[in-house]
Design an enzyme around this catalytic site. Sequence first.
Site, mmCIF file in Angstrom:
data_model
loop_
_atom_site.group_PDB
_atom_site.id
_atom_site.type_symbol
_atom_site.label_atom_id
_atom_site.label_comp_id
_atom_site.label_asym_id
_atom_site.label_seq_id
_atom_site.Cartn_x
_atom_site.Cartn_y
_atom_site.Cartn_z
ATOM 1 N N GLU A 74 -19.744 23.531 15.262
ATOM 2 C CA GLU A 74 -19.107 24.937 15.957
ATOM 3 C C GLU A 74 -17.998 24.764 16.987
ATOM 4 O O GLU A 74 -18.370 23.997 18.071
ATOM 5 C CB GLU A 74 -20.447 25.656 16.335
ATOM 6 C CG GLU A 74 -20.104 27.102 16.753
ATOM 7 C CD GLU A 74 -21.566 27.647 17.385
ATOM 8 O OE1 GLU A 74 -21.426 28.867 17.577
ATOM 9 O OE2 GLU A 74 -22.499 26.928 17.867
ATOM 10 N N LYS A 87 -20.320 35.142 12.595
ATOM 11 C CA LYS A 87 -21.826 34.956 12.968
ATOM 12 C C LYS A 87 -22.416 36.237 13.489
ATOM 13 O O LYS A 87 -21.826 37.103 13.944
ATOM 14 C CB LYS A 87 -21.543 34.123 14.304
ATOM 15 C CG LYS A 87 -23.005 33.714 14.997
ATOM 16 C CD LYS A 87 -22.713 32.677 16.060
ATOM 17 C CE LYS A 87 -24.085 32.078 16.475
ATOM 18 N NZ LYS A 87 -23.748 31.098 17.754
ATOM 19 N N CYS A 142 -24.775 28.420 13.664
ATOM 20 C CA CYS A 142 -25.837 28.102 15.211
ATOM 21 C C CYS A 142 -26.806 29.026 15.108
ATOM 22 O O CYS A 142 -28.020 28.652 14.432
ATOM 23 C CB CYS A 142 -24.913 28.173 16.169
ATOM 24 S SG CYS A 142 -25.938 27.180 17.674
#
Length: 297
Positions: free
Chosen positions: A45, A118, A155
């Site tokens: 990431e 995200k 994540c």
Amino acid sequence: MEGRKVAVSALQFACSDDIATNVSTAERLVRSAHEKGANIILIQELFEGYYFCQAQREDYIQRAKPYKDHPTILRMQQLAKELGVVIPVSFFEEANNAHYNSIAIIDADGTDLGIYRKSHIPDGPGYEEKFYFNPGDTGFKVFQTKFAKIGVAICWDQWFPEAARAMVLQGAEILFYPTAIGSEPQDEGLDSRDHWKRVMQGHAGANLVPLVASNRIGKEVIETEHGKSAITFYGNSFIAGPTGEIVEVANDKDEAVLVAQFDLDQIKSKRHSWGIFRDRRPDLYKVLLTLDGSIRS
């Protein structure tokens, strides 16, 4: 009968705070993974620089770039086409007045298949992402690449089983999670690495799909509004098989190129025969649509 075999890779390295250096490191490791036979290669990431979310600083917002003609994405498109590999590319996206933690999926011919933004944005000591990122608006997506239909989340998304299930319900055959996680600045005794791995192993096992997680290593020190903050990223990048078993794993200190091959046809047959999707009861899952677990008539 010969099955459809796909080799996946997780990369792991320490980042400097220089974009050119980090992108060159990523390219070197992508080439190494290709030499080892990898078809789909995951970079960690926000690999262009330090994990800047340790601090709430206006100057770091300037690191965001528009998706269109993003220089790192363009470079990875050239690399993917040259090597014939799939590369998900994490980046800090500016979209007019919004900012996202995004990832572009580059197919093996260099085609950009689109982005995922995200969805789950953390906010805690050392991981103050809500200052920088809007909640993603793409929804969970899957991407049909040359080698497989893949689901990619980012994540903090990896802690939510709903995200993994949503991607597999849409046909994802492999799950990918680029990550930046390590020590907790407010609690030196808290080490989440084993918890982190077990949660994702559960996603793999519950959905009967392989899973790839790529994390960074190294100590990064950021000047914050309250002084210096440091995170030591614990690596432990890994590849899990469809029952949640760890197939390949890196340590917490060294650069790594992990590669594992899976027979996706064989896994598909096992997934269907196991019955976990046949026996789902969506009519009973309405509670998942609530914030507090209560269902009101």
